[in-house]
Motif scaffolding. Sequence first.
Motif, short mmCIF file in Angstrom:
data_model
loop_
_atom_site.label_atom_id
_atom_site.label_comp_id
_atom_site.label_asym_id
_atom_site.label_seq_id
_atom_site.Cartn_x
_atom_site.Cartn_y
_atom_site.Cartn_z
N ASP A 82 6.30 9.39 1.33
CA ASP A 82 5.23 8.48 1.11
C ASP A 82 5.27 7.38 1.95
OD1 ASP A 82 3.93 9.80 -0.78
OD2 ASP A 82 5.25 9.06 -2.26
N ILE A 83 4.04 6.90 2.52
CA ILE A 83 4.06 5.63 3.65
C ILE A 83 3.64 4.47 2.86
CG2 ILE A 83 2.83 4.75 5.31
CD1 ILE A 83 1.99 7.77 6.15
N VAL A 102 7.49 6.78 -6.36
CA VAL A 102 6.92 7.35 -5.16
C VAL A 102 8.06 8.02 -4.01
CG1 VAL A 102 5.05 5.68 -4.72
CG2 VAL A 102 7.38 5.01 -3.82
N LYS A 161 0.71 -1.09 0.32
CA LYS A 161 0.23 -0.05 0.06
C LYS A 161 0.95 1.43 0.05
CE LYS A 161 -4.38 -1.33 2.34
NZ LYS A 161 -4.91 -1.07 3.75
N ILE A 162 0.50 2.37 -0.62
CA ILE A 162 1.06 3.60 -0.76
C ILE A 162 0.27 4.64 -0.10
CG2 ILE A 162 2.20 5.31 -2.20
CD1 ILE A 162 3.43 2.78 -2.13
N ASN A 163 0.42 5.18 0.88
CA ASN A 163 -0.43 6.13 1.61
C ASN A 163 -1.93 5.52 1.68
OD1 ASN A 163 1.81 7.89 1.70
ND2 ASN A 163 1.16 8.82 -0.37
N ASN A 164 -1.89 4.59 2.28
CA ASN A 164 -3.03 3.68 2.53
C ASN A 164 -3.94 3.07 1.44
OD1 ASN A 164 -3.95 2.34 4.53
ND2 ASN A 164 -5.44 4.09 5.36
N GLU A 165 -3.25 3.31 0.08
CA GLU A 165 -4.08 2.81 -1.11
C GLU A 165 -3.26 1.68 -1.70
OE1 GLU A 165 -6.21 4.92 -3.52
OE2 GLU A 165 -6.95 6.14 -1.75
#
Length: 243
Positions: free
Chosen positions: A50-51, A45, A32-36
Motif C-alpha cells: 500500500d502507498i 494496511v 494517506k493510504i493509496n491516496n485516500e
Amino acid sequence: MKKMMRLDKILVNMGYGSRKEVKELVKKGEVKINNEYAKQASIKVDAYLDIIEVRGEVLEYREFIYLMLNKPKGYISATEDDYHKTVIELIDEDYLHFKPYPVGRLDIDTTGLLILTNDGDLTHKLISPKSGIIKKYHAEIDGRVTEKEIEIFKNGIYLAEEDYTTLPAKLEILKRGQMSTVHVFIQEGKYHQVKRMFESVGMKVVELKRLSMGEIELDVDLGEGEYRELNRSEMEWIQKIME
Ligand code: URA
C-alpha cells in the motif's frame, strides 16, 4: 513481499513518534493510504504494497537496518552503559528508532568493523560458531611471532576459564621482529579471544582492529566513528547465509 500491519505500528516503527503521536497525525489528516485519507490509526494496511503518505511524502517501509561501523577506541559494544560511551552514541537519530544493537562485541580498545542491526536472526547467525563465519583481525603484537605460533593457533588453543579449545585459527605474519604485525582469522567470538590466544603463547596484543566478518569487509573510506548502511552486494551475502 506482503506484510499486513496496523498503520500506527508502521508509523511508530518508521520513527514518526509514539503510538499516541501517530494517532494524532492520522486524526489531523496528515496520513494517506493509496491516496485516500486514513480514517483510523488502527486500520491494517500492507506495509510494503500500500502507498502510505505522511505529510505528502511516500513512506518506504522496512523492518530491519544493517549498518557497518568503523568502531573507534573508547566506545563499548553495548546499547547502554552507566560509565562508558556506547557505539549507539555514534549513530544518527534517523536510525535510532529501528533500535539497532551491535552484533557481538569488540573490546573498548579494539577498532574496526562492527555490524549493527535490529535483525535478531542475522545476529544469531553471525555470532554462532556453528556458522563458521571467519572474522579477520589486524594485530600488533609485543613479541616475536613465528611458525611455532602459526602451528599452535592452527591446532586450537585451550582457554581454561571456559574449559574450551578454540577452533583452528589462521595466523599470517606481516612483519617479523620483537614487535610483530599479523593477521588473525578466527571462527568464534569468545570474550577477549584474540588477546587471550596470544597471552597463552606469552605475548601481548597492543593494537587490534577487525577487518572483516565473512564477506563483509570494513570499508576503507570509513574513518573511525563513521558508518554506512550495508550495500547491495553485502546484503546479498547476508541473504545467502540466511538461506
Ligand atoms: N578478540 C579480542 O581479544 N578482542 C576483541 O575486541 C575482539 C576479538
